[in-house]
Enzyme design. Structure first.
Site, PDB file in Angstrom:
ATOM      1  N   GLU A   1     -12.951   5.138  -7.769  1.00 29.73           N
ATOM      2  CA  GLU A   1     -11.651   4.504  -8.000  1.00 29.73           C
ATOM      3  C   GLU A   1     -11.461   3.425  -6.949  1.00 29.73           C
ATOM      4  OE1 GLU A   1      -8.319   7.193  -7.285  1.00 29.73           O
ATOM      5  OE2 GLU A   1      -9.522   8.349  -5.886  1.00 29.73           O
TER       6      GLU A   1
ATOM      7  N   LEU B   1      -8.095  10.419  -7.679  1.00 31.24           N
ATOM      8  CA  LEU B   1      -6.704  10.794  -7.901  1.00 31.24           C
ATOM      9  C   LEU B   1      -6.411  10.702  -9.393  1.00 31.24           C
ATOM     10  CD1 LEU B   1      -4.103  11.533  -6.259  1.00 31.24           C
ATOM     11  CD2 LEU B   1      -3.328   9.262  -6.937  1.00 31.24           C
TER      12      LEU B   1
ATOM     13  N   LYS C   1      -2.989  14.529  -3.521  1.00 31.99           N
ATOM     14  CA  LYS C   1      -2.280  13.389  -2.940  1.00 31.99           C
ATOM     15  C   LYS C   1      -1.719  13.838  -1.589  1.00 31.99           C
ATOM     16  CE  LYS C   1       0.385   9.544  -4.870  1.00 31.99           C
ATOM     17  NZ  LYS C   1      -0.619   8.496  -4.841  1.00 31.99           N
TER      18      LYS C   1
ATOM     19  N   TYR D   1       2.372  13.898  -0.896  1.00 28.52           N
ATOM     20  CA  TYR D   1       3.374  12.871  -1.176  1.00 28.52           C
ATOM     21  C   TYR D   1       3.278  12.407  -2.625  1.00 28.52           C
ATOM     22  CZ  TYR D   1      -0.061   9.059  -1.154  1.00 28.52           C
ATOM     23  OH  TYR D   1      -1.108   8.231  -1.460  1.00 28.52           O
TER      24      TYR D   1
END
Lengths: 267, 267
Positions: free
Chosen positions: B167, B191, B135, B22
């Site tokens: 993160e 990411l 993702k 996505y």
């Protein structure tokens, strides 16, 4: 209702986040095999990801029993998943969403040929998250692992974390080494297979020494016997790993004894 | 079509396995912000999980542009996901399944208040898989992390692997330490945020020294400034971690400069 008529909301958190848990039950002789153990694991998975069950466990039990009866299947599987329901996409748990349960039965015959002849496997790094004990819908790493097997023309992948064997893409793995049955302990790094537990108990009953202790790739390759356990694969020998034969390259004698003992639990 | 009328198949692999990828695009002034970078990342995610795009990237681009135009939104987000499509449940890639693309726009205003005052965060172990650069729809660990923040009455969770900060649950994290901007390198553990990349470039342009280098929890807590970057959070200061103030407990001067510079990229 007919499966064709089931339509999921695009806002179902199962679809956005894989935010749900599932179980696959085996149907033998028209009955759900080891139902209580599956229900306990379902409860464990749901509790750990804090997913509210859509109704009390006893009611879910009733639904699954009715579904199994209405399916009229003698041999098959019952697939069931529960997601956190429908809500506008946002990571935290939604307020007021209702969990969505979906379940259906399928005819699945026992894998007699591969149980008899054994399967081949390749080894692959285990890159999954650190709660593999939870049976959630976050299965992309398992999908990729299983596809790796297919790409190599084999049936399974034996996963390892930096050389320590964990399990397979959709089954547990056990070895016979110096006559001792070894398998990874049931901690956060593997799924606590129902068939795994049944087989360990059977092995102990047969006087086989059992050690729930991690082992490495070397011990895997040099084992006398290797086999996998799982709801649909039951007890299936692995006779080749990364192109090299395990033991004689034929299903081993302990594996055979466990297959027979396992079959006796539902015959 | 109206979202209410969209109905997903229960056999969609997104629903069974989270088998999809996505992107969330930002709409500023009616335009998709950093569209090319999002499209490149989409291609990367899809390629790495070997998910066939439903049509060439240029066609997806057209669809997204049309959707954005028809939404008539000045400020908002465009959510898009692609799953591996509908097939009888089985782990390996299905033969002949058609990937399913779903996309829609939502009105989302800029988080001006939290950008101004900053947010609080707690730290938490990062237990995700080892391909956080992709993702994908396997977001349950992110959901659980974000919920942990909510349980603590704060807005974000700073994740760490055995003490090394990676993160946040849905954003990247950066610190200013001895005047140097530091953030985890863009490898398989985080990411590769689009906003992260924009901000690093802006920082370099402003003469701020940038080091893409992992740092520990101690360095996080003792940093002069901490902030997160993300498509919807832009550049948001973290002013409290685990109940303790960061620096003076107010948004820092470098963070402010980066916010201003970031805003100038779409104004």
């Amino acid at each position: 209702m007919p499966k064709d008529e089931v339509r999921v909301s695009p806002d179902d958190r199962g679809y956005y986040f894989g935010d749900g848990v599932y179980e696959v039950f085996r149907i033998y002789g028209g009955k759900l095999y080891e139902k209580a153990a599956h229900m306990r694991r379902l409860e464990h998975s749901a509790r750990e990801v804090r997913l509210p069950l859509p109704c009390p466990l006893a009611e879910i039990d009733d639904i699954l029993e009715r579904l199994t009866a209405e399916s009229r299947l003698a041999e098959g599987t019952l697939y069931m998943q529960i997601t956190r329901g429908e809500a506008v996409r946002s990571h935290p748990f939604p307020a007021g969403a209702a969990s969505v349960l979906m379940a259906y039965c399928s005819e699945v015959v026992r894998p007699k040929l591969t149980m008899e002849t054994g399967i081949s496997a390749v080894t692959h790094e285990d890159i999954r998250w650190l709660r593999c004990d939870l049976k959630t819908l976050n299965l992309l790493p398992n999908v990729l692992a299983k596809q790796t097997a297919q790409d190599h023309g084999v049936q399974e992948v034996v996963l390892h974390r930096s050389g320590t064997v964990t399990e397979c893409s959709a089954s547990n793995v056990m070895i016979i080494s110096d006559g001792v049955l070894r398998t990874h302990p049931a901690n956060h790094l593997i799924l606590h297979g129902i068939t795994r537990a049944v087989v360990l108990e059977l092995a102990r009953g047969l006087g086989i020494q059992v050690r729930e202790e991690a082992f490495g790739l070397d011990e895997l390759r040099e084992a006398e016997e290797v086999f996998i356990t799982g709801t649909t694969v039951e007890v299936t020998p692995i006779v080749r790993i990364d192109g090299q034969p395990i033991g004689s390259g034929e299903p081993g004698i302990v594996t055979r004894r466990l297959q027979t003992a396992f079959e006796a639990t539902f015959r």
